[in-house]
Design a protein around this motif. Structure first.
Motif, PDB file in Angstrom:
ATOM      1  N   SER A   1     101.350  74.035  86.818  1.00 10.93           N
ATOM      2  CA  SER A   1     100.423  74.830  86.032  1.00 10.93           C
ATOM      3  C   SER A   1     101.118  75.428  84.819  1.00 10.93           C
ATOM      4  O   SER A   1     102.340  75.448  84.716  1.00 10.93           O
ATOM      5  CB  SER A   1      99.836  75.950  86.894  1.00 10.93           C
ATOM      6  N   ALA A   2     100.300  75.938  83.917  1.00 13.76           N
ATOM      7  CA  ALA A   2     100.821  76.529  82.681  1.00 13.76           C
ATOM      8  C   ALA A   2     100.596  78.036  82.707  1.00 13.76           C
ATOM      9  O   ALA A   2      99.707  78.536  83.383  1.00 13.76           O
ATOM     10  CB  ALA A   2     100.114  75.916  81.474  1.00 13.76           C
ATOM     11  N   VAL A   3     101.419  78.732  81.934  1.00 13.44           N
ATOM     12  CA  VAL A   3     101.223  80.160  81.707  1.00 13.44           C
ATOM     13  C   VAL A   3     100.728  80.324  80.283  1.00 13.44           C
ATOM     14  O   VAL A   3     101.381  79.890  79.324  1.00 13.44           O
ATOM     15  CB  VAL A   3     102.529  80.946  81.918  1.00 13.44           C
ATOM     16  N   ARG A   4      99.570  80.935  80.141  1.00 13.96           N
ATOM     17  CA  ARG A   4      98.966  81.122  78.824  1.00 13.96           C
ATOM     18  C   ARG A   4      98.926  82.623  78.522  1.00 13.96           C
ATOM     19  O   ARG A   4      98.473  83.420  79.348  1.00 13.96           O
ATOM     20  CB  ARG A   4      97.555  80.528  78.798  1.00 13.96           C
ATOM     21  N   ASN A   5      99.412  82.971  77.354  1.00 12.48           N
ATOM     22  CA  ASN A   5      99.519  84.372  76.973  1.00 12.48           C
ATOM     23  C   ASN A   5      98.399  84.761  76.020  1.00 12.48           C
ATOM     24  O   ASN A   5      98.022  84.000  75.118  1.00 12.48           O
ATOM     25  CB  ASN A   5     100.872  84.637  76.313  1.00 12.48           C
ATOM     26  N   VAL A   6      97.898  85.967  76.234  1.00 13.89           N
ATOM     27  CA  VAL A   6      96.864  86.517  75.362  1.00 13.89           C
ATOM     28  C   VAL A   6      97.411  87.784  74.716  1.00 13.89           C
ATOM     29  O   VAL A   6      97.828  88.724  75.396  1.00 13.89           O
ATOM     30  CB  VAL A   6      95.581  86.851  76.157  1.00 13.89           C
TER      31      VAL A   6
ATOM     32  N   TYR B   1      96.282  82.614  71.906  1.00 20.65           N
ATOM     33  CA  TYR B   1      94.950  83.090  72.271  1.00 20.65           C
ATOM     34  C   TYR B   1      94.901  84.593  72.021  1.00 20.65           C
ATOM     35  O   TYR B   1      95.726  85.348  72.544  1.00 20.65           O
ATOM     36  CB  TYR B   1      94.644  82.800  73.742  1.00 20.65           C
ATOM     37  N   ASP B   2      93.921  85.025  71.229  1.00 18.26           N
ATOM     38  CA  ASP B   2      93.841  86.457  70.946  1.00 18.26           C
ATOM     39  C   ASP B   2      92.725  87.148  71.717  1.00 18.26           C
ATOM     40  O   ASP B   2      92.459  88.326  71.525  1.00 18.26           O
ATOM     41  CB  ASP B   2      93.676  86.721  69.449  1.00 18.26           C
ATOM     42  N   ASN B   3      92.074  86.400  72.636  1.00 21.08           N
ATOM     43  CA  ASN B   3      91.098  87.036  73.538  1.00 21.08           C
ATOM     44  C   ASN B   3      91.074  86.257  74.851  1.00 21.08           C
ATOM     45  O   ASN B   3      91.443  85.076  74.916  1.00 21.08           O
ATOM     46  CB  ASN B   3      89.708  87.117  72.911  1.00 21.08           C
TER      47      ASN B   3
ATOM     48  N   ASP C   1      96.147  77.542  86.323  1.00 23.78           N
ATOM     49  CA  ASP C   1      96.929  78.209  85.277  1.00 23.78           C
ATOM     50  C   ASP C   1      96.946  79.725  85.488  1.00 23.78           C
ATOM     51  O   ASP C   1      96.067  80.298  86.126  1.00 23.78           O
ATOM     52  CB  ASP C   1      96.334  77.913  83.897  1.00 23.78           C
ATOM     53  N   THR C   2      97.978  80.326  84.894  1.00 26.88           N
ATOM     54  CA  THR C   2      98.101  81.777  84.888  1.00 26.88           C
ATOM     55  C   THR C   2      97.904  82.282  83.463  1.00 26.88           C
ATOM     56  O   THR C   2      98.515  81.763  82.525  1.00 26.88           O
ATOM     57  CB  THR C   2      99.490  82.212  85.401  1.00 26.88           C
ATOM     58  N   ILE C   3      97.047  83.279  83.325  1.00 25.61           N
ATOM     59  CA  ILE C   3      96.801  83.888  82.021  1.00 25.61           C
ATOM     60  C   ILE C   3      97.339  85.308  82.056  1.00 25.61           C
ATOM     61  O   ILE C   3      96.911  86.124  82.885  1.00 25.61           O
ATOM     62  CB  ILE C   3      95.301  83.885  81.685  1.00 25.61           C
ATOM     63  N   VAL C   4      98.290  85.583  81.179  1.00 27.39           N
ATOM     64  CA  VAL C   4      98.923  86.893  81.107  1.00 27.39           C
ATOM     65  C   VAL C   4      98.400  87.601  79.861  1.00 27.39           C
ATOM     66  O   VAL C   4      98.549  87.105  78.740  1.00 27.39           O
ATOM     67  CB  VAL C   4     100.452  86.774  81.064  1.00 27.39           C
ATOM     68  N   VAL C   5      97.794  88.771  80.067  1.00 27.80           N
ATOM     69  CA  VAL C   5      97.147  89.496  78.977  1.00 27.80           C
ATOM     70  C   VAL C   5      98.008  90.706  78.613  1.00 27.80           C
ATOM     71  O   VAL C   5      98.292  91.560  79.455  1.00 27.80           O
ATOM     72  CB  VAL C   5      95.732  89.944  79.377  1.00 27.80           C
ATOM     73  N   ALA C   6      98.406  90.770  77.345  1.00 25.27           N
ATOM     74  CA  ALA C   6      99.257  91.867  76.878  1.00 25.27           C
ATOM     75  C   ALA C   6      98.445  93.146  76.707  1.00 25.27           C
ATOM     76  O   ALA C   6      97.214  93.148  76.752  1.00 25.27           O
ATOM     77  CB  ALA C   6      99.920  91.487  75.554  1.00 25.27           C
ATOM     78  N   ALA C   7      99.145  94.252  76.503  1.00 27.11           N
ATOM     79  CA  ALA C   7      98.491  95.536  76.284  1.00 27.11           C
ATOM     80  C   ALA C   7      97.550  95.455  75.085  1.00 27.11           C
ATOM     81  O   ALA C   7      97.816  94.754  74.098  1.00 27.11           O
ATOM     82  CB  ALA C   7      99.536  96.621  76.061  1.00 27.11           C
ATOM     83  N   GLY C   8      96.450  96.157  75.189  1.00 23.49           N
ATOM     84  CA  GLY C   8      95.448  96.154  74.132  1.00 23.49           C
ATOM     85  C   GLY C   8      94.065  96.140  74.733  1.00 23.49           C
ATOM     86  O   GLY C   8      93.886  95.920  75.932  1.00 23.49           O
ATOM     87  N   SER C   9      93.060  96.365  73.892  1.00 28.45           N
ATOM     88  CA  SER C   9      91.680  96.386  74.351  1.00 28.45           C
ATOM     89  C   SER C   9      90.988  95.091  73.939  1.00 28.45           C
ATOM     90  O   SER C   9      91.044  94.694  72.770  1.00 28.45           O
ATOM     91  CB  SER C   9      90.941  97.589  73.766  1.00 28.45           C
ATOM     92  N   TYR C  10      90.337  94.424  74.904  1.00 29.77           N
ATOM     93  CA  TYR C  10      89.711  93.123  74.678  1.00 29.77           C
ATOM     94  C   TYR C  10      88.262  93.198  75.146  1.00 29.77           C
ATOM     95  O   TYR C  10      87.987  93.567  76.289  1.00 29.77           O
ATOM     96  CB  TYR C  10      90.438  92.019  75.438  1.00 29.77           C
TER      97      TYR C  10
END
Length: 411
Positions: free
Chosen positions: A20-25, A31-33, A45-54
């Motif tokens: 699987s892939a790791v996708r960063n937001v 990806y910005d959302n 896949d794993t989606i890792v979401v950084a700090a911020g409001s989405y």
């Protein structure tokens, strides 16, 4: 602690999904959302979401994914819709602040909505200002653990429930805190499930409310300062053990209501400072063992249609009324309990009083018939009529006697 958990969970996921892939937001990532990342991700896949409001307006997850929020990652429903809709097996949602679902009186909008799945995990999220917090339907094997669900409801129609399950099996609900909602935790048609170490407090209606739910265990939970503590209805083979029912006050409030319950165990719980500790109505073959009922208005009220219930080795300490009984005794028993009002003696030193104890006071009988007389509770008149009934019982149940009252309270 959360950082270590995040690293461990990420390592486990990466090991389990070798391909699987790791996708960063993030604002500067590919990806910005979150919706964009979910759309392009492959199963596993794993989606890792950084700090911020989405903004997340009804985002649907229809494939197995792991959604991980770093500290400060906020999913905002913008008060319009569901925030997340989980429609796939084996989805993990962890580490997010999830806020502002829509509010509706025709749709059950929720921060996290799960439908028709198996093996979903909702872990360590903070949910606020949502109509329902976590709503799960027709699913099995889900884990809902470590979440905080909060609202600001003052009336029942202002919010849904914190954790709401309907038609589910083999669920695990643990280590959650729920407050400011209608019901803290609500289960309907939920079987073979465990509710462990949750803290439900300051909810408008019930800390825990469940119906038509069998073979379930409720262990080490605290239900404090709710409209009422726990309502248990139309269920079988229930075990409630080591729970705390505290400060549930109100004109119609109680620590625990049992309505049409069969073959249950109520073991080693604490009922403290509730208007009514335990209210039993139409329940059969339930064992109440090792509970402490302290400083409640009424410790226990038993209504009609109750058979083969046993109250044994419980502590009744400093309650205004220990027992209220408004039906036939049937084959229910109260034996071997500790009563703080018992004034008998133990000449043979076997630990049990030599004089049987009648826990139903005449004044309790009077208050049940004329509630306004409660204003006389601490008067000398009450002591006199209770003493006269003790000497020559005429109104209280003849059969309701503890033949072996304990001389010392149980630890």
């Amino acid at each position: 602690m959360k950082a270590r958990f995040y690293i461990s969970l990420l390592s486990l996921i990466l090991g389990s999904w070798a391909m699987s892939a790791v996708r960063n937001v993030c604002r500067d990532c590919d990806y910005d959302n979150l919706a964009q990342a979910v759309q392009h991700a492959s199963s596993g896949d794993t989606i890792v979401v950084a700090a911020g409001s989405y903004i997340s307006n009804g985002l649907e997850v229809i494939k197995p994914l792991v959604l991980l929020g770093k500290p400060g990652a906020i999913l905002d429903g913008d008060n319009q819709n569901y925030v997340l809709r989980i429609l796939s097996d084996s989805v993990v949602v962890s580490g997010f602040s999830i806020i502002n679902s829509g509010k509706s009186y025709t749709k059950d909008y929720a921060a996290v909505y799960v439908h028709g799945t198996s093996g979903v995990q909702i872990l360590d999220n903070k949910i606020d200002n949502s109509f329902f917090g976590i709503l799960v339907e027709k699913s099995k094997g889900a884990v809902i653990k470590g979440n905080t669900v909060s609202g600001t409801a003052k009336q029942e129609n202002q919010a849904g429930n914190g954790v709401h399950l309907w038609h589910c099996d083999h669920m695990q609900i643990g280590d959650n805190e729920v407050f400011g909602m209608r019901d803290g935790i609500y289960l309907e048609f939920v079987n073979h499930s465990d509710v462990i170490n949750n803290y439900a407090h300051n909810n408008v209606r019930y800390g825990l409310h469940f119906m038509f739910s069998n073979h379930d265990a409720y262990v080490d939970n605290t239900f404090e300062s709710n409209g009422a503590g726990v309502a248990v209805m139309f269920s079988k083979w229930i075990r409630m053990e080591h729970n705390h029912f505290i400060d549930n006050w109100g004109t119609a409030s109680y620590g625990l209501l049992l309505k049409e319950i069969y073959d249950g165990e109520v073991l080693n719980n604490l009922f403290q400072q509730n208007t009514l500790g335990i209210y039993v109505d139409g329940s059969t073959r339930v064992n109440y063992i090792g509970n402490t009922l302290r400083q409640n208005g009424w410790a226990i009220k038993v209504s009609g249609g109750c058979y083969a219930n046993a109250f044994t080795a419980n502590n009744f300490i400093g309650n205004s009324f220990d027992i209220s009984y408004n039906s036939k005794m049937n084959d229910n028993t109260f034996n071997g309990n500790f009563w703080s009002d018992y004034s008998g003696y133990d000449l043979d030193k076997d630990g049990n009083g030599d004089v049987p104890y009648r826990p139903v006071k005449l004044f309790s009988y009077i208050v049940n018939r004329t509630p306004e007389t409660i204003v006389l509770l601490r008067s000398l008149f009450v002591d006199l009529i209770n003493f006269s009934e003790k000497v020559s019982p005429a109104f209280t149940p003849d059969e309701l006697v503890d033949h072996s009252p304990a001389m010392k309270k149980f630890q």
